[in-house]
Design a protein around this motif. Structure first.
Motif, PDB file in Angstrom:
ATOM      1  N   CYS A 346       0.830  -1.209   0.000  1.00  0.00           N
ATOM      2  CA  CYS A 346       0.000   0.000   0.000  1.00  0.00           C
ATOM      3  C   CYS A 346       0.864   1.259   0.000  1.00  0.00           C
ATOM      4  O   CYS A 346       1.965   1.275   0.555  1.00  0.00           O
ATOM      5  N   VAL A 347       0.343   2.313  -0.621  1.00  0.00           N
ATOM      6  CA  VAL A 347       1.039   3.604  -0.637  1.00  0.00           C
ATOM      7  C   VAL A 347       0.921   4.239   0.745  1.00  0.00           C
ATOM      8  O   VAL A 347       0.004   3.904   1.512  1.00  0.00           O
ATOM      9  N   PRO A 348       1.817   5.160   1.107  1.00  0.00           N
ATOM     10  CA  PRO A 348       1.656   5.891   2.369  1.00  0.00           C
ATOM     11  C   PRO A 348       0.339   6.661   2.392  1.00  0.00           C
ATOM     12  O   PRO A 348      -0.070   7.243   1.400  1.00  0.00           O
ATOM     13  N   GLY A 349      -0.338   6.641   3.533  1.00  0.00           N
ATOM     14  CA  GLY A 349      -1.634   7.304   3.639  1.00  0.00           C
ATOM     15  C   GLY A 349      -2.724   6.585   2.854  1.00  0.00           C
ATOM     16  O   GLY A 349      -3.651   7.227   2.358  1.00  0.00           O
ATOM     17  N   PHE A 350      -2.619   5.271   2.753  1.00  0.00           N
ATOM     18  CA  PHE A 350      -3.555   4.489   1.938  1.00  0.00           C
ATOM     19  C   PHE A 350      -5.004   4.726   2.346  1.00  0.00           C
ATOM     20  O   PHE A 350      -5.868   4.972   1.494  1.00  0.00           O
ATOM     21  N   TRP A 351      -5.280   4.705   3.638  1.00  0.00           N
ATOM     22  CA  TRP A 351      -6.666   4.784   4.097  1.00  0.00           C
ATOM     23  C   TRP A 351      -7.244   6.194   4.012  1.00  0.00           C
ATOM     24  O   TRP A 351      -8.419   6.396   4.296  1.00  0.00           O
ATOM     25  N   GLU A 352      -6.448   7.160   3.592  1.00  0.00           N
ATOM     26  CA  GLU A 352      -6.980   8.514   3.384  1.00  0.00           C
ATOM     27  C   GLU A 352      -7.610   8.660   2.000  1.00  0.00           C
ATOM     28  O   GLU A 352      -8.210   9.691   1.693  1.00  0.00           O
ATOM     29  N   GLY A 353      -7.438   7.644   1.148  1.00  0.00           N
ATOM     30  CA  GLY A 353      -8.011   7.703  -0.198  1.00  0.00           C
ATOM     31  C   GLY A 353      -9.526   7.632  -0.172  1.00  0.00           C
ATOM     32  O   GLY A 353     -10.134   7.008   0.705  1.00  0.00           O
ATOM     33  N   GLU A 361       2.027   2.419 -11.078  1.00  0.00           N
ATOM     34  CA  GLU A 361       3.069   1.925 -11.970  1.00  0.00           C
ATOM     35  C   GLU A 361       4.223   1.296 -11.214  1.00  0.00           C
ATOM     36  O   GLU A 361       4.920   0.439 -11.742  1.00  0.00           O
ATOM     37  N   ASN A 362       4.492   1.739  -9.984  1.00  0.00           N
ATOM     38  CA  ASN A 362       5.602   1.163  -9.231  1.00  0.00           C
ATOM     39  C   ASN A 362       5.198  -0.045  -8.409  1.00  0.00           C
ATOM     40  O   ASN A 362       5.956  -0.519  -7.573  1.00  0.00           O
ATOM     41  N   GLY A 363       3.975  -0.572  -8.610  1.00  0.00           N
ATOM     42  CA  GLY A 363       3.534  -1.785  -7.944  1.00  0.00           C
ATOM     43  C   GLY A 363       2.736  -1.557  -6.684  1.00  0.00           C
ATOM     44  O   GLY A 363       2.135  -2.495  -6.176  1.00  0.00           O
ATOM     45  N   LYS A 364       2.714  -0.365  -6.132  1.00  0.00           N
ATOM     46  CA  LYS A 364       1.951  -0.095  -4.921  1.00  0.00           C
ATOM     47  C   LYS A 364       0.472   0.055  -5.255  1.00  0.00           C
ATOM     48  O   LYS A 364       0.111   0.332  -6.410  1.00  0.00           O
ATOM     49  N   VAL A 365      -0.392  -0.131  -4.274  1.00  0.00           N
ATOM     50  CA  VAL A 365      -1.832   0.019  -4.478  1.00  0.00           C
ATOM     51  C   VAL A 365      -2.322   1.242  -3.714  1.00  0.00           C
ATOM     52  O   VAL A 365      -1.803   1.583  -2.653  1.00  0.00           O
ATOM     53  N   SER A 366      -3.340   1.893  -4.279  1.00  0.00           N
ATOM     54  CA  SER A 366      -3.887   3.115  -3.711  1.00  0.00           C
ATOM     55  C   SER A 366      -5.400   3.029  -3.696  1.00  0.00           C
ATOM     56  O   SER A 366      -6.012   2.342  -4.537  1.00  0.00           O
ATOM     57  N   LEU A 367      -6.015   3.720  -2.727  1.00  0.00           N
ATOM     58  CA  LEU A 367      -7.473   3.766  -2.610  1.00  0.00           C
ATOM     59  C   LEU A 367      -8.015   5.074  -3.164  1.00  0.00           C
ATOM     60  O   LEU A 367      -9.093   5.507  -2.820  1.00  0.00           O
TER      61      LEU A 367
END
Length: 387
Positions: A346-353, A361-367
């Motif tokens: 997950c990206v930093p601050g994922f749950w703020e999405g 593109e770098n493989g991380k997931v975002s909300l």
């Protein structure tokens, strides 16, 4: 100047010219500052010897001088200031030559203007001749003296006055006023020569700090890193990215959503292929059938069939997870499970999405799927996570 590049390229010569121009520019700037300071110290040295004052300099002033008193300097447009609260000032000393920044005509906190007139420096006292009267500060009774490093204010404490007071001057005359006041205080304690000796030491010390002319850069000193914008730092960052990007791509899995994972056959079972065979029965032959079709009916009296190959899980490159999230297409995930970050990066601050689940593109997931800022710091959106 001899060529050093066997290919005949001229970039080395351009680099040398730019380097020499830059070095000369920095040298001239440093030498200019050094000369200004040297001129100021030598001017103060001359003033310390020649500023003897005279009794006639006080002619026309509403000030009666003592028999042995002479006027060293008259400064017009001075203001009398007083401190609202008592404070202990440092004792007067003979320190000179300390460079200060640009002084401003402003009042420090807790200081107010009470009168205006002209300041007179004698070898016995400092006098302010104001519109409301006269204020004297005798050197023999002076217990504290402070020059504000940012404002053109000098504060003085004396034994016979409870409240701290002083003078506010124009910034362009404040520095010389302070030096002459130091000379006057030195005369009062018969230490003028100590001020002159101190200036001689400052001049000698400053002479040792004179900038030296820089060496000349030659084309042979050029390095290939100079061709890269940013030089060595850019090269280090590029090398780090060259190592990190393949690792990130390897961790993110294949990008082809149509690819499937190969199931590992159990021990003793036939290898999984595009076709499957029915169990061998007595007197029957092997019959191929398409993958995914219903198994052929078991023949009577046939031998026990082998173990069937497990069906590969459909993830399309997504990491194994108990939630069933994949990249194969389907419904978007707007409320992911709480353990999603245990299986996805997950990206930093994922749950703020505030959107749906996407892979960057770098493989991380975002909300933040659906937002124009989604994966903005991670190369942009690569694909949608579905279920």
């Amino acid at each position: 100047m001899a060529r050093t590049d066997s290919t005949g390229s001229t970039w080395r010569y351009r680099w040398a010219r730019r380097q020499n121009e830059r070095r000369l520019r920095l040298f001239r700037s440093a030498e200019g500052g050094w000369r200004r300071r040297d001129d100021e110290l030598r001017r103060l040295r001359t003033l310390a010897e020649q500023c003897q004052g005279s009794a006639t300099a006080g002619d026309g002033l509403p000030l009666e001088l003592a028999p042995d008193e002479v006027v060293l300097r008259v400064v017009p447009a001075a203001q009398l200031v007083e401190m609202r609260h008592n404070a202990v000032l440092p004792a007067p000393d003979l320190t000179v030559g300390t460079p200060t920044g640009r002084l401003r005509r402003r009042l420090p906190d807790g200081v107010r203007v009470t009168d205006a007139g002209m300041a007179v420096i004698t070898n016995r006292r400092l006098v302010l001749l104001g519109g409301r009267g006269r204020r004297d500060w005798a050197y023999g009774r002076m217990t504290g003296l402070a020059h504000d490093p940012h404002a053109s204010v000098t504060l003085i404490q004396v034994l016979d006055r409870r409240r701290t007071s002083g003078v506010l001057l124009r910034p362009d005359v404040a520095a010389e006023f302070r030096f002459v006041l130091t000379l006057a205080f030195a005369d009062a304690i018969e230490q003028r020569q100590a001020v002159i000796d101190q200036l001689d030491e400052l001049i000698d010390e400053h002479a040792r700090l004179r900038p030296s002319r820089p060496g000349i850069a030659t084309p042979g000193q050029a390095r290939l890193l100079t061709l890269i914008p940013g030089g060595r730092r850019t090269a280090v960052v590029a090398a780090a990215l060259a190592v990190m990007v393949p690792v990130a791509l390897a961790n993110s899995g294949p990008s082809d959503p149509t690819s499937t994972e190969t199931a590992v056959a159990a021990p003793g079972a036939p290898a999984a292929t595009g076709t499957s065979t029915t169990p061998r029965s007595t007197g029957t032959s092997k019959t191929p059938r398409p993958t995914g079709s219903a198994p052929a009916p078991r023949a009577t009296g046939s031998a026990k069939p082998g173990s069937a190959s497990p069906k590969p899980e459909r993830r399309c490159g997504a990491p194994e997870n108990p939630m069933g999230y994949d990249f194969c297409g389907g419904e978007r995930v707007r409320e992911p499970a709480r353990e999603v970050c245990d299986h996805f990066d997950c990206v930093p601050g994922f749950w703020e999405g505030r959107g749906y689940l996407v892979q960057c593109e770098n493989g991380k997931v975002s909300l933040a799927g659906g937002s124009p800022r989604a994966c903005g710091l991670h190369g942009g959106v690569r694909r949608t996570v579905t279920t």
